[in-house]
Design a protein around this motif. Structure first.
Motif, PDB file in Angstrom:
ATOM      1  N   ARG A  81      22.264  26.704  -6.427  1.00 53.41           N
ATOM      2  CA  ARG A  81      20.977  26.107  -6.788  1.00 53.41           C
ATOM      3  C   ARG A  81      20.762  26.048  -8.299  1.00 53.41           C
ATOM      4  O   ARG A  81      20.270  25.042  -8.825  1.00 53.41           O
ATOM      5  CB  ARG A  81      19.828  26.920  -6.154  1.00 53.41           C
ATOM      6  CG  ARG A  81      18.445  26.345  -6.455  1.00 53.41           C
ATOM      7  CD  ARG A  81      18.281  24.978  -5.856  1.00 53.41           C
ATOM      8  NE  ARG A  81      17.036  24.340  -6.209  1.00 53.41           N
ATOM      9  CZ  ARG A  81      16.839  23.611  -7.311  1.00 53.41           C
ATOM     10  NH1 ARG A  81      17.851  23.440  -8.177  1.00 53.41           N
ATOM     11  NH2 ARG A  81      15.685  23.037  -7.548  1.00 53.41           N
ATOM     12  N   ARG A  85      24.002  22.646  -8.735  1.00 52.67           N
ATOM     13  CA  ARG A  85      23.253  21.464  -8.312  1.00 52.67           C
ATOM     14  C   ARG A  85      22.767  20.581  -9.452  1.00 52.67           C
ATOM     15  O   ARG A  85      22.728  19.352  -9.307  1.00 52.67           O
ATOM     16  CB  ARG A  85      22.074  21.873  -7.429  1.00 52.67           C
ATOM     17  CG  ARG A  85      21.471  20.687  -6.657  1.00 52.67           C
ATOM     18  CD  ARG A  85      20.284  21.097  -5.815  1.00 52.67           C
ATOM     19  NE  ARG A  85      20.607  22.175  -4.890  1.00 52.67           N
ATOM     20  CZ  ARG A  85      19.731  22.660  -4.021  1.00 52.67           C
ATOM     21  NH1 ARG A  85      18.495  22.174  -3.976  1.00 52.67           N
ATOM     22  NH2 ARG A  85      20.079  23.640  -3.207  1.00 52.67           N
ATOM     23  N   PRO A  86      22.391  21.130 -10.624  1.00 53.81           N
ATOM     24  CA  PRO A  86      21.902  20.247 -11.692  1.00 53.81           C
ATOM     25  C   PRO A  86      22.925  19.246 -12.210  1.00 53.81           C
ATOM     26  O   PRO A  86      22.554  18.262 -12.857  1.00 53.81           O
ATOM     27  CB  PRO A  86      21.503  21.237 -12.805  1.00 53.81           C
ATOM     28  CG  PRO A  86      21.201  22.512 -12.096  1.00 53.81           C
ATOM     29  CD  PRO A  86      22.187  22.551 -10.976  1.00 53.81           C
ATOM     30  N   ASP A  88      26.061  16.372 -12.051  1.00 52.88           N
ATOM     31  CA  ASP A  88      26.476  15.226 -11.257  1.00 52.88           C
ATOM     32  C   ASP A  88      27.690  15.624 -10.422  1.00 52.88           C
ATOM     33  O   ASP A  88      28.727  16.011 -10.971  1.00 52.88           O
ATOM     34  CB  ASP A  88      26.838  14.066 -12.184  1.00 52.88           C
ATOM     35  CG  ASP A  88      27.250  12.811 -11.427  1.00 52.88           C
ATOM     36  OD1 ASP A  88      27.211  12.835 -10.170  1.00 52.88           O
ATOM     37  OD2 ASP A  88      27.619  11.821 -12.078  1.00 52.88           O
TER      38      ASP A  88
END
Length: 258
Positions: A81, A85-86, A88
């Protein structure tokens, strides 16, 4: 024949351990098409958590490992998370660098907290010199039999989760095609978080299985990780069953051929 059977039993036991860790590799690769280079250090850290509960607090070993697996699952979900996830998902380089950085950070933190002195980790199964079954003159230890049973149970649990539960089916859909899964309403972020949590939990189980053989210390997973990655590659990086078969194959080759 006695020597052959002994090497066969030893190879199967090592292969099962390689297979357990290789399954954790495959879970991440299926979801992201990336190798998680921090997998071994996450397993090592989780094993230290189990050590705290089992040895320092005096809890039952099985309970300690289950709690450590839950904690490791939470850490894996948090890593996905916050750190994964941030970025690409089509740009692999940042994620690879993050997992390499986690490898170094977790190893250094474990060394700082627990130092590099080997520690004896309690076995999940009877592990004395007399705890074995004699077959053809070779010794098949109860710890080896227990390890085989654990792998079978783990594969059964994974099969049930991935084929019979909603989150498991969502994970398979995301693993197959992320964009299509997103278009049909699957929350891909949470599904990938579930995959990281599952891989971290089972990695800790693999660490707890190997720790009684190698002794617990921050670098214990280094050699194991190489053989487990070979097992995953041999069995197919997107196949859970292949990871198990590859692990057993690598273990047998290492025991019989050498």
């Amino acid at each position: 024949m006695e020597l052959f059977l002994q090497r066969l039993f030893d190879g199967l036991t090592l292969g099962v351990i390689y297979g357990v860790v290789a399954v954790a590799f495959v879970l991440i690769f299926k979801a992201t098409t990336l190798i998680n280079f921090a997998q071994g250090e996450l397993a090592m850290f989780g094993t230290f958590i189990a050590y705290i509960f089992a040895v320092e607090q005096g809890w039952p070993v099985w309970l300690s490992i289950i709690i450590a697996m839950i904690v490791s699952a939470g850490v894996g979900a948090l890593i996905e998370r916050v750190l994964i996830r941030p970025f690409d998902p089509s740009d692999h380089l940042p994620v690879v660098l993050i997992t390499l950085g986690l490898f170094l950070i977790l190893n250094a933190v474990a060394g700082y907290i627990w130092n590099y002195q080997p520690r004896a980790f309690p076995s999940l199964f009877p592990n004395g010199f007399d705890d074995y079954v004699s077959i053809g003159g070779a010794r098949l230890f109860y710890s080896a039999l227990g390890t085989w049973v654990v792998l079978g149970a783990m594969v059964g649990v994974l099969f049930f989760i991935l084929n019979k539960t909603k989150v498991g089916l969502a994970f398979r859909a995301v693993s197959s095609n992320t964009e299509s899964a997103r278009l049909v309403g699957i929350r891909t972020g949470q599904t990938l978080m579930f995959g990281w949590a599952l891989a971290s939990a089972f990695g800790t189980l693999g660490g707890a299985l190997v720790a009684p053989r190698l002794f617990l210390q921050p670098n214990m997973m280094a050699a194991l990780l190489i053989f487990s990655f070979a097992a995953a590659a041999l069995g197919g990086l997107d196949s859970l069953g292949g990871a198990v078969i590859g692990g057993i194959g690598v273990g047998l080759i290492g025991s019989l051929v050498v």
